[in-house]
Design a protein around this motif. Structure first.
Motif, PDB file in Angstrom:
ATOM      1  N   ALA A  58      31.830  -2.677   0.779  1.00 14.91           N
ATOM      2  CA  ALA A  58      30.513  -3.325   0.693  1.00 14.91           C
ATOM      3  C   ALA A  58      29.995  -3.718   2.070  1.00 14.91           C
ATOM      4  O   ALA A  58      28.800  -3.618   2.344  1.00 14.91           O
ATOM      5  CB  ALA A  58      30.593  -4.545  -0.208  1.00 14.91           C
ATOM      6  N   LYS A  59      30.908  -4.137   2.927  1.00 16.71           N
ATOM      7  CA  LYS A  59      30.493  -4.551   4.269  1.00 16.71           C
ATOM      8  C   LYS A  59      30.264  -3.364   5.198  1.00 16.71           C
ATOM      9  O   LYS A  59      29.357  -3.391   6.027  1.00 16.71           O
ATOM     10  CB  LYS A  59      31.526  -5.506   4.869  1.00 16.71           C
ATOM     11  N   SER A  60      31.060  -2.316   5.053  1.00 14.69           N
ATOM     12  CA  SER A  60      30.927  -1.172   5.950  1.00 14.69           C
ATOM     13  C   SER A  60      29.837  -0.195   5.509  1.00 14.69           C
ATOM     14  O   SER A  60      29.299   0.535   6.329  1.00 14.69           O
ATOM     15  CB  SER A  60      32.260  -0.429   6.085  1.00 14.69           C
ATOM     16  N   GLU A  61      29.527  -0.187   4.208  1.00 19.23           N
ATOM     17  CA  GLU A  61      28.509   0.720   3.680  1.00 19.23           C
ATOM     18  C   GLU A  61      27.559  -0.042   2.759  1.00 19.23           C
ATOM     19  O   GLU A  61      27.480   0.235   1.566  1.00 19.23           O
ATOM     20  CB  GLU A  61      29.181   1.860   2.909  1.00 19.23           C
ATOM     21  N   PRO A  62      26.804  -1.016   3.313  1.00 15.45           N
ATOM     22  CA  PRO A  62      25.953  -1.849   2.450  1.00 15.45           C
ATOM     23  C   PRO A  62      24.881  -1.076   1.690  1.00 15.45           C
ATOM     24  O   PRO A  62      24.482  -1.488   0.604  1.00 15.45           O
ATOM     25  CB  PRO A  62      25.328  -2.853   3.424  1.00 15.45           C
ATOM     26  N   GLN A  63      24.457   0.053   2.214  1.00 20.30           N
ATOM     27  CA  GLN A  63      23.420   0.832   1.525  1.00 20.30           C
ATOM     28  C   GLN A  63      23.936   1.477   0.247  1.00 20.30           C
ATOM     29  O   GLN A  63      23.152   1.783  -0.643  1.00 20.30           O
ATOM     30  CB  GLN A  63      22.804   1.888   2.470  1.00 20.30           C
ATOM     31  N   THR A  64      25.233   1.657   0.128  1.00 24.65           N
ATOM     32  CA  THR A  64      25.786   2.265  -1.082  1.00 24.65           C
ATOM     33  C   THR A  64      26.674   1.289  -1.860  1.00 24.65           C
ATOM     34  O   THR A  64      27.287   1.674  -2.839  1.00 24.65           O
ATOM     35  CB  THR A  64      26.614   3.527  -0.752  1.00 24.65           C
ATOM     36  N   ALA A  65      26.738   0.051  -1.422  1.00 25.23           N
ATOM     37  CA  ALA A  65      27.614  -0.932  -2.068  1.00 25.23           C
ATOM     38  C   ALA A  65      27.135  -1.232  -3.485  1.00 25.23           C
ATOM     39  O   ALA A  65      25.948  -1.282  -3.755  1.00 25.23           O
ATOM     40  CB  ALA A  65      27.646  -2.216  -1.251  1.00 25.23           C
ATOM     41  N   ASN A  66      28.095  -1.433  -4.357  1.00 30.49           N
ATOM     42  CA  ASN A  66      27.774  -1.809  -5.728  1.00 30.49           C
ATOM     43  C   ASN A  66      28.064  -3.300  -5.895  1.00 30.49           C
ATOM     44  O   ASN A  66      29.153  -3.702  -6.283  1.00 30.49           O
ATOM     45  CB  ASN A  66      28.578  -0.972  -6.723  1.00 30.49           C
ATOM     46  N   TYR A  67      27.059  -4.107  -5.567  1.00 28.52           N
ATOM     47  CA  TYR A  67      27.212  -5.550  -5.638  1.00 28.52           C
ATOM     48  C   TYR A  67      27.433  -6.030  -7.064  1.00 28.52           C
ATOM     49  O   TYR A  67      28.132  -7.012  -7.283  1.00 28.52           O
ATOM     50  CB  TYR A  67      25.997  -6.247  -5.026  1.00 28.52           C
ATOM     51  N   GLU A  68      26.838  -5.335  -8.038  1.00 30.39           N
ATOM     52  CA  GLU A  68      27.038  -5.701  -9.440  1.00 30.39           C
ATOM     53  C   GLU A  68      28.511  -5.640  -9.803  1.00 30.39           C
ATOM     54  O   GLU A  68      29.034  -6.532 -10.466  1.00 30.39           O
ATOM     55  CB  GLU A  68      26.265  -4.766 -10.370  1.00 30.39           C
TER      56      GLU A  68
END
Length: 177
Positions: A58-68
């Motif tokens: 999530a931190k290294s690839e925030p554009q593809t992170a699945n926060y849900e």
């Protein structure tokens, strides 16, 4: 996420890891499976490794992170009210039209004792399993025990094998349902 064949779940998760792929939902289920067979050390190891990997991604690839998924993880797999609300806020701010993001945020608000905000949030979206579970907890907080028991049963029926259903069953048992 059943009472039988937990070892198969652990095997599937291991095979997926060995192939170089990562699935937070599978890792959460594998961690719970290890706990159910009584291997708390392995359960803790699986859940901690999954948390580390998911947060790193999530931190290294925030554009593809699945926060849900991360918020869900902290709500149901490795409960942590502060981390749950942090990731749920990110999920909801990223996808404000998502019923899943809204329901995870509502559930995390409940974990943090913010019943009124949770109710407002779930009233604006179609109820999925998490929203139904959140609604039941709101009903319990409002003293509507019988209604809450029916709502918990409804949440379980939506997906009886999920970690959400497992949590609903725990709440149901605590309330004599």
């Amino acid at each position: 996420n059943t009472q039988r064949n937990q070892h198969k779940c652990l095997q599937i998760a291991s095979e997926l890891r060995q192939s170089g792929r990562f699935d937070l939902l599978l890792e959460a289920t594998a961690g719970k499976a290890a706990a159910k067979i009584g291997d708390t050390a392995q359960a803790n190891q699986i859940l901690q490794a999954a948390e580390d990997k998911a947060v790193e991604l999530a931190k290294s690839e925030p554009q593809t992170a699945n926060y849900e998924q991360l918020a869900w993880f902290y709500c149901f797999a490795l409960p942590d009210a502060n981390k749950a609300i942090n990731w749920a806020n990110k999920a909801y701010s990223t996808e404000p039209n998502s019923a899943t993001a809204a329901s995870v945020l509502a559930y995390s608000l409940l974990m943090n004792g913010q019943t009124d905000w949770a109710k407002t949030l779930i009233d604006n979206y179609e109820h999925n399993q998490i929203a139904t579970l959140a609604l039941a907890q709101i009903q319990l907080a409002q003293g509507q025990r019988d209604t809450a028991i029916e709502t918990l049963k409804s949440a379980i029926a939506k997906d009886p094998g999920s970690l959400e259903a497992e949590r609903a069953k725990e709440i149901l048992a605590q309330n004599g349902g």
